[in-house]
Design an enzyme around this catalytic site. Structure first.
Site, short mmCIF file in Angstrom:
data_model
loop_
_atom_site.label_atom_id
_atom_site.label_comp_id
_atom_site.label_asym_id
_atom_site.label_seq_id
_atom_site.Cartn_x
_atom_site.Cartn_y
_atom_site.Cartn_z
N ARG A 90 97.64 47.42 4.80
CA ARG A 90 97.69 47.09 3.37
C ARG A 90 96.68 47.14 2.48
NH1 ARG A 90 100.00 45.99 -1.36
NH2 ARG A 90 100.77 43.12 -0.46
N CYS A 143 99.41 37.52 9.20
CA CYS A 143 100.39 36.60 9.04
C CYS A 143 101.00 37.23 10.97
CB CYS A 143 101.28 36.08 8.54
SG CYS A 143 100.88 35.24 6.83
N HIS A 164 107.59 31.33 7.41
CA HIS A 164 106.69 32.62 6.28
C HIS A 164 107.52 31.56 4.99
CE1 HIS A 164 105.20 36.29 6.95
NE2 HIS A 164 104.19 35.73 6.64
#
Length: 211
Positions: A90, A143, A164
């Protein structure tokens, strides 16, 4: 001797600090063994993170890999259960690359499950008084790319997973966003590493989600 590879990430986007990298450095400073702990802070780039992970795996041949990264906006530690073979950026990475709808590893399976005891890790972190949950989406940015790469590249017998973390309260972009004290993030990673060492068969209790 058991060898554990623990990785975090450098800052990216508009953030000056990445708590995953800061926490990994602190875990390394506090580590007392007896297992060998190898730590690294990865670049937030698709090419660089994968290359560095493969180098670390080849050089150290760890028994366990615990990769970590920032999930800004989350309120709890997220122990990831699944990595998808998909990059759909994104925003650009720190090299300016913004690939869309390409695989992390061409020709590899569509997804891999973490091979760490994700439910037990989340439970033990929560038992320490720190918000934690099993997560079923690591996103489609660097990630997840690193998570999938670690699982794909790990040698037979090497167990790997991803955690996370939220913003740290000390460096969150504002007081309105969800955050945890850096000390809690550090403790969470220590618990994740210790649980990964001590537990080979995950809990059979449900950590499923309805949506």
């Amino acid at each position: 001797m058991t060898t554990v590879l623990l990785t975090g990430f450098e800052p990216f986007g508009d953030d000056d600090v990445n708590p995953s990298g800061e926490a990994v450095r602190t875990v390394a400073e506090r580590w007392a063994g007896p297992e060998s702990l190898v730590t690294a802070v990865l670049p937030v780039t698709f090419a660089g993170s994968a290359e560095r992970l493969r180098e670390l795996l080849s050089e150290h041949r760890p028994d366990i890999v615990v990769a970590t990264g920032l999930a800004g906006g989350r309120a709890a530690i997220g122990v990831e259960r699944i990595a998808v073979n998909l990059v759909d950026a994104r925003i650009p990475d720190n090299d300016g690359a913004q690939p869309v709808d390409v695989p992390s590893v061409p020709g590899a399976p569509a997804a891999h499950f973490a091979t760490l005891p994700v439910k037990e890790i989340a439970r033990r972190i929560a038992d320490a008084g720190i918000p934690a949950e099993v997560s079923y989406s690591a996103g489609t940015f660097v990630c997840n790319h690193a998570f999938f790469t670690a699982l794909e590249a790990a040698a037979s017998g090497t167990r790997a997973g991803f955690v996370h973390v939220p913003w740290s309260a000390e460096h969150a972009p504002s007081h309105e966003v969800a955050a945890l004290p850096l000390a809690d993030i550090v403790r969470s990673l220590e618990i994740a590493v210790r649980t990964s060492i001590d537990v080979t068969v995950d809990s059979s209790t449900s950590a499923g989600a309805l949506h």
